[in-house]
Design a protein around this motif. Structure first.
Motif: not given
Length: 69
Positions: A59-61, A63
């Motif tokens: 997963t990548n986030s 912000e």
């Protein structure tokens, strides 16, 4: 972030169990993962369960902001 999901199934109770390994070692093979899962079953940690599946999820986030630091 990468996570390795180890899924087990208990047919008698129709239940599933999942063990999550954060940041698994790079280059794992299906044979290594299956062997580790079998070791858990052999040690009776998950008595009554069988190996169902194993999958690595990444997963990548992104912000946007963090106001309280």
């Amino acid at each position: 972030m990468k996570r390795l999901y180890l899924d087990f199934y208990n047919e008698t109770e129709n239940r599933r169990k999942r063990i999550i390994v954060n940041d698994p070692v790079e280059g794992l093979t299906a044979e290594q993962v299956q062997s580790a899962m079998q070791t858990l079953l052999d040690s009776k940690v998950l008595e009554g369960y069988a190996i169902d599946r194993a999958v690595i999820v990444e997963t990548n986030s992104n912000e946007f902001f963090d106001l309280i630091q």
